[in-house]
Design a protein around this motif. Structure first.
Motif, short mmCIF file in Angstrom:
data_model
loop_
_atom_site.label_atom_id
_atom_site.label_comp_id
_atom_site.label_asym_id
_atom_site.label_seq_id
_atom_site.Cartn_x
_atom_site.Cartn_y
_atom_site.Cartn_z
N ASN A 1 -1.12 5.03 -11.18
CA ASN A 1 -1.95 6.05 -10.55
C ASN A 1 -1.35 7.44 -10.72
N LYS A 2 -0.05 7.55 -10.60
CA LYS A 2 0.63 8.84 -10.79
C LYS A 2 0.46 9.33 -12.22
N LYS B 1 1.42 -0.15 -9.56
CA LYS B 1 0.13 0.54 -9.35
C LYS B 1 0.35 2.00 -9.00
N GLU B 2 1.34 2.28 -8.15
CA GLU B 2 1.66 3.67 -7.80
C GLU B 2 2.05 4.44 -9.06
#
Length: 178
Positions: free
Chosen positions: A157-158, A153-154
């Protein structure tokens, strides 16, 4: 999660049961074939077939009795902030390093034997291949799954933020006439 860990000790039981069941199925197929073909083929061919089947079944039985303990001894894994590492094999050890940035999917899998033993496999997929960390206790499998899902997810999102920033830069360049 910065050190190598072992699989659940119940992994040996899981592998043992799976191999014994496979050996029993082959034994039943061999016995059935023997009774089906004993009057239809020559006795010399039947003897050769029995010898080959017996040797194969003995090797499979030895595989079921011995291999799970050596396999367990060799299997280890480590999950860090940047990558997943694991090592498997007996005669030829294979070492894998999977950068977390390459992950696309994390799944938990539980076959019928592992369901009885309350073990899970963590399936780690990248764009072109899947790997498996087998026979983990439920709590450990969930912990790994949650950690890696968070990392995915990180990453997503990035990438979304970078794409938005890139589009904003293009819009700003168009507005300023550059």
């Amino acid at each position: 999660m910065e050190e190598y860990k072992k699989l659940s000790p119940k992994a040996k039981t899981s592998w043992f049961i799976a191999r014994i069941l496979f050996t029993l199925i082959l034994f039943l197929v061999s016995i059935t074939s023997y009774f089906f073909f004993k009057n239809k083929i020559s006795s010399s061919f039947l003897k050769i077939s029995l010898i080959i089947s017996s040797v194969l079944l003995i090797l499979l039985l030895l595989n079921a009795l011995i291999y799970p303990w050596y396999e367990y001894k060799q299997w280890k894994y480590m999950i860090s902030e940047d990558d997943i590492r694991f090592s498997e094999g007996i005669f030829f050890t294979k070492n894998f390093i999977i950068p977390i940035i390459r992950l696309q999917e994390i799944r938990l899998n539980q076959g019928p034997i592992n369901k009885k033993l309350n073990l899970y496999d963590v399936i780690i997929s990248t764009s072109n291949i899947s790997h498996k960390i087998p026979n983990l206790e439920e709590s450990e499998a969930l912990k790994i799954s949650e950690f890696l899902s968070k990392k995915i997810k990180e990453k997503v999102n990035k990438e979304i933020l970078e794409e938005i920033n890139s589009k904003e830069n293009i819009i700003n360049l168009n507005e300023t006439g550059e």
